[in-house]
Design a protein around this motif. Structure first.
Motif, PDB file in Angstrom:
ATOM      1  N   GLU A  23       0.861  -1.179   0.000  1.00 48.49           N
ATOM      2  CA  GLU A  23       0.000   0.000   0.000  1.00 48.49           C
ATOM      3  C   GLU A  23       0.905   1.239   0.000  1.00 48.49           C
ATOM      4  N   TRP A  24       1.436   1.547  -1.177  1.00 46.26           N
ATOM      5  CA  TRP A  24       2.548   2.502  -1.294  1.00 46.26           C
ATOM      6  C   TRP A  24       2.152   3.928  -0.936  1.00 46.26           C
ATOM      7  N   ASP A  25       0.980   4.379  -1.344  1.00 47.75           N
ATOM      8  CA  ASP A  25       0.563   5.739  -1.020  1.00 47.75           C
ATOM      9  C   ASP A  25       0.377   5.898   0.487  1.00 47.75           C
ATOM     10  N   ALA A  26      -0.206   4.908   1.100  1.00 47.98           N
ATOM     11  CA  ALA A  26      -0.386   4.965   2.552  1.00 47.98           C
ATOM     12  C   ALA A  26       0.969   4.953   3.259  1.00 47.98           C
ATOM     13  N   MET A  27       1.889   4.103   2.796  1.00 47.76           N
ATOM     14  CA  MET A  27       3.218   4.060   3.400  1.00 47.76           C
ATOM     15  C   MET A  27       3.927   5.401   3.249  1.00 47.76           C
ATOM     16  N   ARG A  28       3.824   5.980   2.054  1.00 48.97           N
ATOM     17  CA  ARG A  28       4.472   7.281   1.812  1.00 48.97           C
ATOM     18  C   ARG A  28       3.935   8.352   2.752  1.00 48.97           C
ATOM     19  N   SER A  29       2.651   8.272   3.103  1.00 51.84           N
ATOM     20  CA  SER A  29       2.031   9.286   3.960  1.00 51.84           C
ATOM     21  C   SER A  29       2.576   9.270   5.381  1.00 51.84           C
ATOM     22  N   ALA A  30       3.284   8.209   5.754  1.00 51.44           N
ATOM     23  CA  ALA A  30       3.850   8.122   7.102  1.00 51.44           C
ATOM     24  C   ALA A  30       5.123   8.942   7.254  1.00 51.44           C
ATOM     25  N   PHE A  31       5.691   9.435   6.146  1.00 52.06           N
ATOM     26  CA  PHE A  31       6.990  10.097   6.159  1.00 52.06           C
ATOM     27  C   PHE A  31       6.887  11.575   5.803  1.00 52.06           C
ATOM     28  N   THR A  32       7.886  12.332   6.245  1.00 54.17           N
ATOM     29  CA  THR A  32       8.042  13.705   5.788  1.00 54.17           C
ATOM     30  C   THR A  32       8.568  13.692   4.356  1.00 54.17           C
ATOM     31  N   ASP A  33       8.472  14.842   3.693  1.00 49.94           N
ATOM     32  CA  ASP A  33       8.908  14.915   2.301  1.00 49.94           C
ATOM     33  C   ASP A  33      10.408  14.713   2.144  1.00 49.94           C
ATOM     34  N   ASP A  34      11.189  15.074   3.173  1.00 54.87           N
ATOM     35  CA  ASP A  34      12.649  14.965   3.077  1.00 54.87           C
ATOM     36  C   ASP A  34      13.205  13.779   3.855  1.00 54.87           C
ATOM     37  N   ALA A  35      12.362  12.804   4.167  1.00 55.80           N
ATOM     38  CA  ALA A  35      12.799  11.643   4.954  1.00 55.80           C
ATOM     39  C   ALA A  35      13.847  10.835   4.198  1.00 55.80           C
ATOM     40  N   ARG A  36      14.755  10.234   4.973  1.00 55.82           N
ATOM     41  CA  ARG A  36      15.812   9.376   4.430  1.00 55.82           C
ATOM     42  C   ARG A  36      15.724   8.009   5.089  1.00 55.82           C
ATOM     43  N   VAL A  39      18.687   0.713   4.648  1.00 56.24           N
ATOM     44  CA  VAL A  39      18.668  -0.714   4.953  1.00 56.24           C
ATOM     45  C   VAL A  39      19.769  -1.348   4.101  1.00 56.24           C
ATOM     46  N   THR A  40      19.901  -2.664   4.136  1.00 57.07           N
ATOM     47  CA  THR A  40      21.009  -3.268   3.386  1.00 57.07           C
ATOM     48  C   THR A  40      20.916  -3.013   1.896  1.00 57.07           C
ATOM     49  N   TRP A  41      19.705  -3.027   1.356  1.00 60.14           N
ATOM     50  CA  TRP A  41      19.552  -2.960  -0.093  1.00 60.14           C
ATOM     51  C   TRP A  41      19.244  -1.555  -0.613  1.00 60.14           C
ATOM     52  N   PHE A  42      19.102  -0.573   0.296  1.00 57.43           N
ATOM     53  CA  PHE A  42      18.719   0.768  -0.153  1.00 57.43           C
ATOM     54  C   PHE A  42      19.237   1.826   0.804  1.00 57.43           C
ATOM     55  N   GLU A  43      19.638   2.977   0.229  1.00 55.95           N
ATOM     56  CA  GLU A  43      19.925   4.178   1.006  1.00 55.95           C
ATOM     57  C   GLU A  43      19.524   5.382   0.157  1.00 55.95           C
ATOM     58  N   GLY A  44      18.637   6.218   0.697  1.00 55.92           N
ATOM     59  CA  GLY A  44      18.229   7.381  -0.066  1.00 55.92           C
ATOM     60  C   GLY A  44      16.936   7.979   0.442  1.00 55.92           C
ATOM     61  N   SER A  45      16.235   8.698  -0.432  1.00 61.07           N
ATOM     62  CA  SER A  45      15.041   9.440  -0.063  1.00 61.07           C
ATOM     63  C   SER A  45      13.823   8.527   0.024  1.00 61.07           C
ATOM     64  N   ILE A  46      12.795   9.023   0.692  1.00 60.38           N
ATOM     65  CA  ILE A  46      11.573   8.245   0.830  1.00 60.38           C
ATOM     66  C   ILE A  46      10.918   8.001  -0.520  1.00 60.38           C
ATOM     67  N   ASP A  47      10.933   9.001  -1.395  1.00 58.27           N
ATOM     68  CA  ASP A  47      10.304   8.804  -2.699  1.00 58.27           C
ATOM     69  C   ASP A  47      11.026   7.727  -3.518  1.00 58.27           C
ATOM     70  N   ASP A  48      12.356   7.728  -3.464  1.00 55.17           N
ATOM     71  CA  ASP A  48      13.116   6.695  -4.174  1.00 55.17           C
ATOM     72  C   ASP A  48      12.891   5.325  -3.536  1.00 55.17           C
ATOM     73  N   TYR A  49      12.750   5.322  -2.207  1.00 55.22           N
ATOM     74  CA  TYR A  49      12.496   4.051  -1.517  1.00 55.22           C
ATOM     75  C   TYR A  49      11.160   3.457  -1.932  1.00 55.22           C
ATOM     76  N   VAL A  50      10.136   4.307  -1.996  1.00 52.43           N
ATOM     77  CA  VAL A  50       8.822   3.823  -2.407  1.00 52.43           C
ATOM     78  C   VAL A  50       8.883   3.259  -3.825  1.00 52.43           C
ATOM     79  N   GLU A  51       9.531   4.004  -4.726  1.00 47.39           N
ATOM     80  CA  GLU A  51       9.612   3.548  -6.109  1.00 47.39           C
ATOM     81  C   GLU A  51      10.434   2.267  -6.226  1.00 47.39           C
ATOM     82  N   SER A  52      11.544   2.198  -5.490  1.00 48.96           N
ATOM     83  CA  SER A  52      12.368   0.987  -5.525  1.00 48.96           C
ATOM     84  C   SER A  52      11.608  -0.204  -4.962  1.00 48.96           C
ATOM     85  N   SER A  53      10.857   0.022  -3.896  1.00 48.38           N
ATOM     86  CA  SER A  53      10.069  -1.059  -3.308  1.00 48.38           C
ATOM     87  C   SER A  53       8.973  -1.511  -4.258  1.00 48.38           C
ATOM     88  N   ARG A  54       8.379  -0.554  -4.951  1.00 47.40           N
ATOM     89  CA  ARG A  54       7.280  -0.860  -5.862  1.00 47.40           C
ATOM     90  C   ARG A  54       7.753  -1.686  -7.063  1.00 47.40           C
TER      91      ARG A  54
END
Length: 204
Positions: A23-36, A39-54
């Motif tokens: 539930e990517w939109d709901a997950m994204r809503s839990a974070f601030t816009d500049d959240a970082r 984890v082992t497979w990812f380091e970066g912004s929340i928007d990139d994390y959502v897209e990478s997870s998707r």
């Protein structure tokens, strides 16, 4: 204070719940816009994390699942820290067979109060240990200590299953200096007023 702690625990729990269910939109809503996040497979912004997870070969039958313990929350004004013990369950291929992997981690999050309520400003995984076992009982998982000797003890089997394609500088209990630095930075962020006071008055 108590209501803030309950709200933050609920936020942490819901964010991983939404992540596990795609539930990517709901997950994204839990974070601030500049959240970082890291984890082992990812380091970066929340928007990139959502897209990478998707898009990261996401499959509900094979994706990770998080089993959370209650968070330890420390609130200071409009900032808070939440540390959440978790088990991350994965089904991966290793040694030519399907295995279930369980990784023990602590999720350390910076949390801020916004007009929309509490939001996660960061999330860092601290790795403790991992274990694997064959999915099919008749299979025999023949992995020796030598096979995983080159990998970090805190996520050795995860690295083995990924053919070593994981970073070596993620905080873990086998690298206490990295964990100490992460905690120190988080505490300094939580109480910036104390950090300014400790530095003394400005001189002009």
């Amino acid at each position: 204070m108590w209501s803030d702690m309950v709200a933050i625990q609920d936020l942490v729990c819901r964010e991983r719940y939404w992540r596990d269910r795609g539930e990517w939109d709901a997950m994204r809503s839990a974070f601030t816009d500049d959240a970082r996040l890291r984890v082992t497979w990812f380091e970066g912004s929340i928007d990139d994390y959502v897209e990478s997870s998707r898009t990261r070969d996401w499959d509900p039958s094979a994706s990770s699942t998080h089993r959370l313990s209650p968070s330890v929350v420390t609130v200071h004004g409009d900032r808070a820290l939440a540390e959440t013990p978790a088990l991350v369950e994965l089904r991966i291929e290793a040694a030519g067979m399907w295995v279930d992997a369980v990784i023990s981690v602590r999720l350390l999050s910076r949390v801020v109060r916004t007009r929309q309520g509490w939001k996660l400003a960061s999330m860092d995984a601290i790795y403790e240990k991992d274990v694997i076992r064959p999915v099919f009982p008749a299979d025999r998982l023949a992995i020796s200590a030598e096979d995983t000797a080159a990998y970090r003890r805190s996520y050795q089997f995860l690295a083995y299953g990924g053919n070593g394609r994981l970073p070596d500088d993620v905080p873990g209990d086998d690298r206490p200096e990295l964990v100490a630095a992460l905690y120190a930075a988080a505490r300094a962020w939580l109480r910036p007023d104390e950090r300014r006071a400790a530095s003394g008055p400005a001189h002009g």
